[in-house]
Design an enzyme around this catalytic site. Structure first.
Site, mmCIF file in Angstrom:
data_model
loop_
_atom_site.group_PDB
_atom_site.id
_atom_site.type_symbol
_atom_site.label_atom_id
_atom_site.label_comp_id
_atom_site.label_asym_id
_atom_site.label_seq_id
_atom_site.Cartn_x
_atom_site.Cartn_y
_atom_site.Cartn_z
ATOM 1 N N ASP A 180 37.237 28.366 47.929
ATOM 2 C CA ASP A 180 38.639 28.015 47.716
ATOM 3 C C ASP A 180 39.400 29.147 47.021
ATOM 4 O O ASP A 180 40.614 29.067 46.851
ATOM 5 C CB ASP A 180 38.793 26.690 46.956
ATOM 6 N N HIS A 181 38.684 30.195 46.625
ATOM 7 C CA HIS A 181 39.295 31.407 46.072
ATOM 8 C C HIS A 181 39.178 32.538 47.088
ATOM 9 O O HIS A 181 38.305 32.507 47.969
ATOM 10 C CB HIS A 181 38.580 31.852 44.800
ATOM 11 N N ASP A 238 37.522 34.641 37.289
ATOM 12 C CA ASP A 238 38.286 33.405 37.422
ATOM 13 C C ASP A 238 38.646 32.949 36.014
ATOM 14 O O ASP A 238 37.814 32.415 35.290
ATOM 15 C CB ASP A 238 37.431 32.359 38.147
ATOM 16 N N TYR A 257 33.811 33.844 33.902
ATOM 17 C CA TYR A 257 34.218 32.600 34.549
ATOM 18 C C TYR A 257 34.653 31.625 33.453
ATOM 19 O O TYR A 257 33.826 31.001 32.789
ATOM 20 C CB TYR A 257 33.054 32.038 35.370
#
EC number: 3.1.11.2
Length: 263
Positions: A253-254, A150, A108
């Site tokens: 939101d992903h 991410d 991340y």
């Protein structure tokens, strides 16, 4: 056949119902989660075990960040790198002995704040330094490796809804794209998403909560990535984006991405 998914879930405990739905509908062998937002003892191990995902590697912290890899096939925790250099839980690596000994790195990358200037924005400098440490690490990789997660960078013009408008917006600035390219070059990574869905085809994995009608406005960015070592990339047989998950109840939101291998 081995199927691997990555998903920034934005709080695993809050969104466990949609995680369960995804696992039941698509059945990846391994699920890599980012931004789990909980300490290790708070992770919902039992809920995953009930779904058949009994093997886990969790690197968590209170309230923020955190990564977890859960699996239906055996795994061994392999590494935890502090590429942020401040103790934040942003990485966990595992070995998959029954998947050809693949090393699977779950990361991340910091978002980087709002101003793309490290002189006035400490967070932006931390993001660039994080990428530099990852790049030095990648130079020494000597096993079939996949890195997913991410990355908080949309590198290509077709990875964002409007290239010109976002050139000065953190996640698509030239300095970030150049840093990510250096990381790619350090190991000769294959960008699986873009090998399977070539540019300039539209490919997004994130849509802001600020957009009430995300699908109509479609102001997305490709912030999530699945990259593989050159030898491992030759065994990829499929790649999918699950955009519908952005419309599920209490969504992240992903959305999830999945890569399939014939090992």
């Amino acid at each position: 056949m081995v199927k691997i998914t990555t998903w920034n879930i934005n709080s695993v405990r809050l969104r466990m119902p949609i995680v369960a739905r995804y696992l039941q509908e698509h059945a990846p062998d391994v699920l890599c989660l980012q931004e789990i937002k909980c300490q290790e003892h708070q992770f919902p191990y039992e809920a995953f075990a009930e779904l058949g995902y009994e093997h886990t590697a969790v690197h968590g912290q209170k309230g923020y960040h955190g990564v977890a890899t859960v699996s239906r096939i055996p795994l061994k925790e392999f590494s935890r790198h502090d590429w942020q250099d401040n103790g934040e839980a942003r990485h966990v690596g595992v070995e998959l002995p029954t998947a050809g000994g693949m090393i699977l790195e779950n990361v991340y990358v910091p978002a980087g704040g709002d101003e793309p200037d490290r002189e006035i924005n400490v967070k932006f400098g931390q993001k660039l330094d994080f990428l530099e440490r990852m790049t030095r690490w990648a130079d020494a990789i000597d096993r079939p490796t996949m890195i997913v997660g991410d990355f908080n960078i949309a590198p290509l013009e077709s990875d964002v809804w409007n290239h010109k408008q976002l050139l000065k917006v953190v996640s698509h600035t030239p300095v970030e794209v150049e840093s990510l390219q250096r990381f790619m070059d350090a190991h000769g990574w294959s960008d699986i998403g873009r090998e399977q869905i070539p540019a300039p085809e539209r490919y997004y994995s994130w849509w802001s909560y600020r957009s009430k009608d995300w699908r109509t406005n479609d102001r997305g960015r490709r912030l999530d990535h699945m990259w593989a070592s050159p030898d491992l990339a030759k065994q990829v047989v499929g790649h999918s984006i699950f955009e519908d998950a952005r419309s599920w109840e209490k969504p992240s939101d992903h959305v999830p991405l999945m890569t399939e291998f014939d090992l």
